[in-house]
Motif scaffolding. Structure first.
Motif, PDB file in Angstrom:
ATOM      1  N   ALA A   8      -8.231 -24.586  27.082  1.00  0.00           N
ATOM      2  CA  ALA A   8      -7.977 -25.282  28.349  1.00  0.00           C
ATOM      3  C   ALA A   8      -7.318 -26.632  28.076  1.00  0.00           C
ATOM      4  CB  ALA A   8      -9.288 -25.487  29.097  1.00  0.00           C
ATOM      5  N   VAL A   9      -6.567 -27.128  29.053  1.00  0.00           N
ATOM      6  CA  VAL A   9      -5.940 -28.449  28.947  1.00  0.00           C
ATOM      7  C   VAL A   9      -6.436 -29.283  30.129  1.00  0.00           C
ATOM      8  CG1 VAL A   9      -3.792 -29.752  28.794  1.00  0.00           C
ATOM      9  CG2 VAL A   9      -3.911 -27.433  27.852  1.00  0.00           C
ATOM     10  N   PRO A  10      -7.456 -30.108  29.916  1.00  0.00           N
ATOM     11  CA  PRO A  10      -7.999 -30.906  31.011  1.00  0.00           C
ATOM     12  C   PRO A  10      -7.014 -31.964  31.505  1.00  0.00           C
ATOM     13  CG  PRO A  10      -9.485 -30.896  29.123  1.00  0.00           C
ATOM     14  CD  PRO A  10      -8.201 -30.277  28.678  1.00  0.00           C
ATOM     15  N   GLU A  11      -7.066 -32.230  32.808  1.00  0.00           N
ATOM     16  CA  GLU A  11      -6.310 -33.333  33.400  1.00  0.00           C
ATOM     17  C   GLU A  11      -7.238 -34.539  33.465  1.00  0.00           C
ATOM     18  OE1 GLU A  11      -4.859 -34.351  37.797  1.00  0.00           O
ATOM     19  OE2 GLU A  11      -3.832 -32.608  36.940  1.00  0.00           O
ATOM     20  N   VAL A  12      -6.852 -35.611  32.793  1.00  0.00           N
ATOM     21  CA  VAL A  12      -7.680 -36.805  32.699  1.00  0.00           C
ATOM     22  C   VAL A  12      -7.128 -37.860  33.657  1.00  0.00           C
ATOM     23  CG1 VAL A  12      -8.590 -38.568  31.145  1.00  0.00           C
ATOM     24  CG2 VAL A  12      -8.138 -36.259  30.277  1.00  0.00           C
ATOM     25  N   PRO A  13      -7.920 -38.266  34.654  1.00  0.00           N
ATOM     26  CA  PRO A  13      -7.456 -39.279  35.597  1.00  0.00           C
ATOM     27  C   PRO A  13      -7.429 -40.666  34.946  1.00  0.00           C
ATOM     28  CG  PRO A  13      -9.495 -38.223  36.357  1.00  0.00           C
ATOM     29  CD  PRO A  13      -9.230 -37.755  34.983  1.00  0.00           C
ATOM     30  N   VAL A  14      -6.282 -41.316  34.992  1.00  0.00           N
ATOM     31  CA  VAL A  14      -6.147 -42.659  34.424  1.00  0.00           C
ATOM     32  C   VAL A  14      -5.460 -43.578  35.426  1.00  0.00           C
ATOM     33  CG1 VAL A  14      -6.123 -41.815  32.036  1.00  0.00           C
ATOM     34  CG2 VAL A  14      -3.962 -42.126  33.247  1.00  0.00           C
ATOM     35  N   ARG A  32       1.517 -39.003  21.864  1.00  0.00           N
ATOM     36  CA  ARG A  32       2.093 -38.742  23.184  1.00  0.00           C
ATOM     37  C   ARG A  32       3.220 -37.742  22.982  1.00  0.00           C
ATOM     38  NH1 ARG A  32       4.197 -42.840  27.821  1.00  0.00           N
ATOM     39  NH2 ARG A  32       2.937 -44.245  26.580  1.00  0.00           N
ATOM     40  N   ASP A  33       3.106 -36.593  23.629  1.00  0.00           N
ATOM     41  CA  ASP A  33       4.084 -35.521  23.476  1.00  0.00           C
ATOM     42  C   ASP A  33       5.215 -35.636  24.494  1.00  0.00           C
ATOM     43  OD1 ASP A  33       2.521 -34.436  21.403  1.00  0.00           O
ATOM     44  OD2 ASP A  33       1.278 -33.377  22.863  1.00  0.00           O
ATOM     45  N   SER A  45      -1.736 -34.991  22.459  1.00  0.00           N
ATOM     46  CA  SER A  45      -2.386 -33.984  21.632  1.00  0.00           C
ATOM     47  C   SER A  45      -2.832 -34.566  20.303  1.00  0.00           C
ATOM     48  CB  SER A  45      -1.440 -32.798  21.381  1.00  0.00           C
ATOM     49  OG  SER A  45      -0.312 -33.227  20.636  1.00  0.00           O
ATOM     50  N   ASN A  46      -3.817 -33.892  19.734  1.00  0.00           N
ATOM     51  CA  ASN A  46      -4.278 -34.151  18.380  1.00  0.00           C
ATOM     52  C   ASN A  46      -4.693 -32.786  17.839  1.00  0.00           C
ATOM     53  OD1 ASN A  46      -5.734 -34.685  16.046  1.00  0.00           O
ATOM     54  ND2 ASN A  46      -6.534 -36.606  16.820  1.00  0.00           N
ATOM     55  N   LEU A  51      -4.458 -32.768  26.095  1.00  0.00           N
ATOM     56  CA  LEU A  51      -4.919 -33.345  27.355  1.00  0.00           C
ATOM     57  C   LEU A  51      -3.709 -33.750  28.170  1.00  0.00           C
ATOM     58  CD1 LEU A  51      -7.591 -35.862  25.940  1.00  0.00           C
ATOM     59  CD2 LEU A  51      -8.022 -33.539  26.759  1.00  0.00           C
ATOM     60  N   PHE A  52      -3.850 -33.709  29.488  1.00  0.00           N
ATOM     61  CA  PHE A  52      -2.852 -34.284  30.388  1.00  0.00           C
ATOM     62  C   PHE A  52      -3.442 -35.556  30.966  1.00  0.00           C
ATOM     63  CE2 PHE A  52      -0.983 -29.877  31.625  1.00  0.00           C
ATOM     64  CZ  PHE A  52      -0.269 -29.837  30.441  1.00  0.00           C
ATOM     65  N   LEU A  53      -2.701 -36.654  30.904  1.00  0.00           N
ATOM     66  CA  LEU A  53      -3.081 -37.905  31.554  1.00  0.00           C
ATOM     67  C   LEU A  53      -2.330 -37.963  32.874  1.00  0.00           C
ATOM     68  CD1 LEU A  53      -2.688 -40.332  28.496  1.00  0.00           C
ATOM     69  CD2 LEU A  53      -4.754 -39.113  29.246  1.00  0.00           C
TER      70      LEU A  53
END
Length: 136
Positions: A8-14, A32-33, A45-46, A51-53
């Motif tokens: 999964a690729v979570p969307e992280v609220p920033v 940062r991709d 990514s790491n 993750l999506f910001l």
């Protein structure tokens, strides 16, 4: 049909993608991709962890907001402890130090600039399973 799902690729609220991406890079070791504040979303990514910001303008239609909790599953206690030391040394905000919990996880928790939490763990049940497999 393949019934297995990819990671999964979570969307992280920033609140600000550029500031958040810098923190994730400098303190947590992510790259940062793509993306930036102006576009409203960025991918970081790491290794296999992606993750999506997403800033507030991007999230406005969905109404999702911080904080969120993301669990990151590592392969051993040692990996958990090593990552904790690395993130601590890079100035990450550590909420709780590594500890073996009664629910059979060895874990620690870190936070980002917006209060989102990253809970890094190793499932100790996998160690029990692998030792019984060796005895068989």
């Amino acid at each position: 049909m393949n019934s297995e799902l990819p990671a999964a690729v979570p969307e992280v609220p920033v609140s600000n993608i550029d500031e958040a991406a810098a923190y994730y890079a400098n303190c947590l070791g992510f790259a940062r991709d793509w993306g930036d504040e102006r576009g409203g979303i960025a991918g970081i990514s790491n290794g296999d962890c992606r993750l999506f910001l997403a800033n507030s303008a991007f999230r406005e239609m969905r109404g999702n907001s911080a904080p969120v909790l993301i669990w990151i599953n590592l392969n051993s206690r040692d990996e958990v402890d090593l990552l904790h030391r690395a993130w601590s040394g890079n100035g990450a905000t550590i909420v709780s130090a590594p500890e073996t919990k009664p629910w059979n996880l060895h874990e620690f928790t870190a936070a980002d600039l917006d209060g989102n939490l990253l809970r890094v763990f190793h499932d100790l049940a996998s160690e029990i399973g692998s030792s019984s497999d060796r005895q068989a």
